[in-house]
Design a protein around this motif. Structure first.
Motif, PDB file in Angstrom:
ATOM      1  N   LEU A 128      -4.433  13.644   2.792  1.00  0.00           N
ATOM      2  CA  LEU A 128      -4.117  12.385   2.137  1.00  0.00           C
ATOM      3  C   LEU A 128      -5.152  11.312   2.465  1.00  0.00           C
ATOM      4  N   ILE A 129      -5.672  11.338   3.697  1.00  0.00           N
ATOM      5  CA  ILE A 129      -6.673  10.338   4.097  1.00  0.00           C
ATOM      6  C   ILE A 129      -7.930  10.449   3.249  1.00  0.00           C
ATOM      7  N   ARG A 130      -8.351  11.707   2.921  1.00  0.00           N
ATOM      8  CA  ARG A 130      -9.583  11.868   2.150  1.00  0.00           C
ATOM      9  C   ARG A 130      -9.358  12.219   0.679  1.00  0.00           C
ATOM     10  N   CYS A 131      -8.130  12.129   0.248  1.00  0.00           N
ATOM     11  CA  CYS A 131      -7.830  12.398  -1.163  1.00  0.00           C
ATOM     12  C   CYS A 131      -8.404  11.279  -2.019  1.00  0.00           C
ATOM     13  N   LEU A 132      -9.299  11.616  -2.910  1.00  0.00           N
ATOM     14  CA  LEU A 132     -10.022  10.626  -3.694  1.00  0.00           C
ATOM     15  C   LEU A 132      -9.262  10.190  -4.949  1.00  0.00           C
ATOM     16  N   LYS A 133      -8.148  10.858  -5.286  1.00  0.00           N
ATOM     17  CA  LYS A 133      -7.438  10.550  -6.530  1.00  0.00           C
ATOM     18  C   LYS A 133      -6.148   9.772  -6.309  1.00  0.00           C
ATOM     19  N   ARG A 134      -5.881   9.435  -5.064  1.00  0.00           N
ATOM     20  CA  ARG A 134      -4.681   8.650  -4.833  1.00  0.00           C
ATOM     21  C   ARG A 134      -4.903   7.243  -5.384  1.00  0.00           C
ATOM     22  N   SER A 135      -3.853   6.562  -5.731  1.00  0.00           N
ATOM     23  CA  SER A 135      -3.958   5.253  -6.379  1.00  0.00           C
ATOM     24  C   SER A 135      -3.785   4.133  -5.361  1.00  0.00           C
ATOM     25  N   ASN A 136      -4.719   4.113  -4.373  1.00  0.00           N
ATOM     26  CA  ASN A 136      -4.719   3.049  -3.370  1.00  0.00           C
ATOM     27  C   ASN A 136      -3.358   2.883  -2.700  1.00  0.00           C
ATOM     28  N   HIS A 137      -2.697   4.007  -2.472  1.00  0.00           N
ATOM     29  CA  HIS A 137      -1.430   3.930  -1.751  1.00  0.00           C
ATOM     30  C   HIS A 137      -1.690   3.530  -0.315  1.00  0.00           C
ATOM     31  N   ASP A 138      -0.790   2.817   0.264  1.00  0.00           N
ATOM     32  CA  ASP A 138      -0.957   2.364   1.645  1.00  0.00           C
ATOM     33  C   ASP A 138      -0.686   3.542   2.568  1.00  0.00           C
ATOM     34  N   VAL A 139      -1.728   3.971   3.271  1.00  0.00           N
ATOM     35  CA  VAL A 139      -1.572   5.092   4.204  1.00  0.00           C
ATOM     36  C   VAL A 139      -1.653   4.597   5.642  1.00  0.00           C
ATOM     37  N   SER A 140      -1.523   3.297   5.822  1.00  0.00           N
ATOM     38  CA  SER A 140      -1.612   2.778   7.183  1.00  0.00           C
ATOM     39  C   SER A 140      -0.482   3.315   8.050  1.00  0.00           C
ATOM     40  N   GLN A 141       0.709   3.552   7.427  1.00  0.00           N
ATOM     41  CA  GLN A 141       1.816   4.116   8.197  1.00  0.00           C
ATOM     42  C   GLN A 141       1.479   5.512   8.702  1.00  0.00           C
ATOM     43  N   ILE A 142       0.775   6.264   7.855  1.00  0.00           N
ATOM     44  CA  ILE A 142       0.403   7.619   8.251  1.00  0.00           C
ATOM     45  C   ILE A 142      -0.580   7.580   9.408  1.00  0.00           C
ATOM     46  N   LEU A 143      -1.570   6.689   9.304  1.00  0.00           N
ATOM     47  CA  LEU A 143      -2.562   6.578  10.378  1.00  0.00           C
ATOM     48  C   LEU A 143      -1.910   6.117  11.673  1.00  0.00           C
ATOM     49  N   ALA A 144      -0.971   5.155  11.556  1.00  0.00           N
ATOM     50  CA  ALA A 144      -0.303   4.660  12.758  1.00  0.00           C
ATOM     51  C   ALA A 144       0.537   5.750  13.397  1.00  0.00           C
ATOM     52  N   ALA A 145       1.227   6.519  12.567  1.00  0.00           N
ATOM     53  CA  ALA A 145       2.044   7.603  13.106  1.00  0.00           C
ATOM     54  C   ALA A 145       1.182   8.652  13.786  1.00  0.00           C
ATOM     55  N   LYS A 146       0.014   8.899  13.203  1.00  0.00           N
ATOM     56  CA  LYS A 146      -0.888   9.888  13.800  1.00  0.00           C
ATOM     57  C   LYS A 146      -1.385   9.433  15.163  1.00  0.00           C
TER      58      LYS A 146
END
Length: 676
Positions: free
Chosen positions: A58-76
């Protein structure tokens, strides 16, 4: 196989990870998949697979529509993993046959992502160009090797820190360093050419572990805010067969490239006994464009710390055999606890109560040799008695040798104190050197009068060297001391009486007095020449409302110039006639002149140039070293242009960092190391 043929799994269990907001879990036969809702890529969706690989995708997925992945990074980041998870790096170690054998590791970097200048990572904006230049500045600032960008460990670190960063090659980072250098060079050029005062250049030689030669030119000046500044402007690689002609041509070319020949006040060279031909050629070239101030008498400056080090080396060389005896004597006493105990008992018997312990020197640091000799003389009686009680001790000194050691150790101690003044001052303005050098001069004169032939002959050799230095630099140092309001002419009168005697001193004092007046008159004429522009000159003349102004225009200009000249001449006289400023340890001469500039407008111009002359150029870390300046091997292997860019750029970036954040710490790999 089409995804549409696969049936979504009924969620019998709540999927708690936020990553499932971006995946749909489907089942095909007995296999579970996680399908990205953005790019439709299938990944393992088994409950045994975890979610790490889903986050990474998901972090390097180029086709996502600018979804907020900060929660994913924080959880990681919050996960407590026992092993390091590599986002974009896979380790293929292979089976190990023996735990004691390290198997080569193959690192593979994911190249799926596109090379974009700026990539949005949710609310985080990543700038590839800025990161590249930040890396180049870091390498330049701290002296790291360029090859570090190709080290596997560095690549792993960066990729896990920022997966979107495009790992650079050695050649690419070299180009970035050159880009930074050109940009910073333009800033330095513009700054130098906006100065109202003159600059002085230091010229010193460096070497490399491969014995290559380099010429380092540094610009020294006092800026508009009355702060002493210095910046390396050139770092030139010399051919192994370089001659004085070549060096002078190199220096002249550097001056022309920076266009500073007309702003040059003085040049300081690191060696007192070479460069005479080089200086002559440079002065001759400069004189073709404009006459040098004071007929060039103040142009040629030699390093004060170098002359101190040179005459100390003469002393240590003359005392080499005796120093060897002391070094071995100290080593013998410290060879065992029993010997040390016996020596301590003998020291008590002869009444020695020294607070200093015996010290074994480092031969490459002459101040440590001085300390060894000084402490050994305090145990002189104990060493003499040790020979009688211990047949194993065979390095005893004669009484005459002890007298030599005592005399030379005292002289070396004075040199250590003087060098500490030179190297320990954060703002080494030219005024501080005169009293220290005069003390050294007086000591040499006394030594030459010694009745001991060994001491007197050694002192005569040392004074011959010193006299050459004194003839070149004494006038400049004396003028700088006069411009210290705590001393003025009184300090020159005090020391010259001790050096030359009461009969000859007045003539030498008059030479200095005439010299500073002649220099001041030249500055006065330079100041008057600012009105050469007719429009500018006329604007400063008094105006009249009748026709007499046209007929007496020449008289008005004459009256203006002569009146101004009279006030300028009294400027220096007024300064010298006023009482000296009280001496105190918190005195800052640059602040004093900054405050008093309106009172002495022309004199302050001269002061700025004089005090900015570097009377010594040896760095603190090399002040007591018997070696010279050696460039770190990482940078010595680079091309000449890149090497110059890194050395100069490092100096400029460090100065900029110090100005913006004075308390900052920027420890670096050793750009300078001591030569053996």
């Amino acid at each position: 196989m089409e995804i549409s043929n696969e049936t979504p799994i009924k969620k019998t269990k709540r999927l708690t990870s936020v990553v499932w907001n971006h995946f749909e879990r489907v089942r095909k036969a007995d296999i579970c998949y996680a399908v990205c809702v953005h790019c439709k890529k299938k990944l393992s969706g088994s409950s045994n697979s975890g979610t790490t690989h889903l986050r990474n995708h998901l972090i390097r997925c180029l086709k996502r529509s600018n979804h907020d992945v900060s929660q994913i990074l924080a959880a990681k980041r919050k996960r407590k993993e026992s092993t390091v998870s590599l986002t974009t790096v896979s380790l293929d170690e292979g089976p190990r046959k023996d735990e004691n054998i390290i198997t080569p590791i193959n690192f593979k970097f994911d190249q799926e992502q596109k090379k974009e200048e700026t990539i949005n990572l949710g609310s985080i904006k990543f700038d590839q160009e800025r990161s590249r230049l930040d890396l180049a500045r870091m390498i330049m600032l701290h002296g790291y090797p360029l090859a570090m960008v190709e080290h596997v460990g560095f690549k792993i670190f960066v990729k896990n820190l920022q997966p979107l960063y495009e790992v650079m090659t050695n050649s690419a980072i070299e180009l970035d360093c050159m880009t930074i250098y050109e940009k910073e060079k333009q800033k330095v050029y513009e700054m130098i050419h906006t100065l109202h005062g003159r600059i002085s250049i230091t010229v010193d030689m460096w070497t490399s572990p491969e014995n290559a030669g380099y010429l380092c030119l540094t610009a020294n000046y006092i800026d508009e805010d009355w702060k002493l500044q210095k910046k390396i402007v050139n770092f030139v690689t010399l051919d192994s067969s370089h001659t004085d002609d070549v060096i002078s041509e190199v220096v002249i070319k550097c001056l022309m490239d920076w266009d500073i020949d007309r702003k040059l006040f003085a040049m300081t060279f690191d060696d007192c006994f070479t460069y005479d031909d080089i200086v002559f050629r440079i002065k001759e070239w400069l004189s073709q464009n404009r006459p040098l101030l004071k007929n060039g008498q103040l142009f040629d400056v030699r390093c004060a710390a170098h002359i101190v080090k040179s005459i100390v080396q003469d002393a240590t060389e003359a005392l080499r055999d005796v120093t060897h005896k002391i070094r071995e004597s100290v080593r013998y006493v410290k060879s065992s606890q029993a010997t040390q105990g016996k020596f301590n008992e003998i020291a008590q018997q002869v009444g020695i109560d020294s607070q200093k312990q015996l010290f074994l020197d480092s031969p490459m640091r002459w101040n440590s040799t001085c300390l060894m000799l000084e402490t050994a003389t305090q145990y002189r009686g104990a060493f003499s008695l040790l020979q009688e009680h211990d047949p194993g001790y065979t390095m005893a000194l004669t009484e005459r040798e002890w007298e030599w050691v005592s005399s030379i150790a005292g002289y070396m101690k004075l040199c250590v104190e003087i060098t500490n003044v030179f190297s320990g001052n954060k703002c080494p303005t030219a005024n501080m050197f005169f009293p220290e050098i005069c003390d050294l001069h007086i000591q040499l004169i006394d030594w030459c009068k010694c009745e001991d032939d060994f001491i007197s002959s050694m002192a005569l050799k040392m004074k011959t060297k010193f006299d050459k230095y004194w003839s070149k630099c004494s006038l400049g140092m004396a003028i700088a001391a006069i411009l210290d309001p705590r001393f003025k002419m009184k300090l020159v009168e005090y020391y010259y009486t001790k050096i030359y005697g009461s009969d000859a001193a007045p003539d030498h004092i008059k030479d200095v007095s005439d010299g500073i007046k002649e220099l001041f008159n030249e500055y006065s004429m330079c100041s008057n020449s600012l009105d050469q522009d007719p429009a500018r000159a006329d604007s400063s003349l008094p105006s009249t409302s009748n026709g007499t102004r046209d007929r007496l225009k020449g008289f008005d200009k004459f009256l203006h110039e002569t009146s101004r000249s009279q006030s300028v001449i009294s400027d220096l006289d007024k300064y010298l006639e006023e009482p000296v400023f009280p001496r105190n340890y918190d005195f800052n001469i640059l602040n004093w002149w900054k405050v008093h500039t309106p009172r002495y407008p022309i004199l302050s111009m001269m002061v700025r140039d004089i005090l900015g002359v570097p009377m010594s150029i040896i760095t603190p870390e090399l002040a007591f070293s018997t070696g010279g300046r050696v460039l770190d091997h990482h940078w010595s292997s680079l091309s000449p242009d890149t090497r110059q860019a890194l050395v100069c750029g490092q100096d400029w970036l460090r100065k900029e960092l110090e100005e913006t954040n004075p308390s900052s710490s920027h420890s670096a790999l050793p750009l300078l190391i001591e030569a053996n």
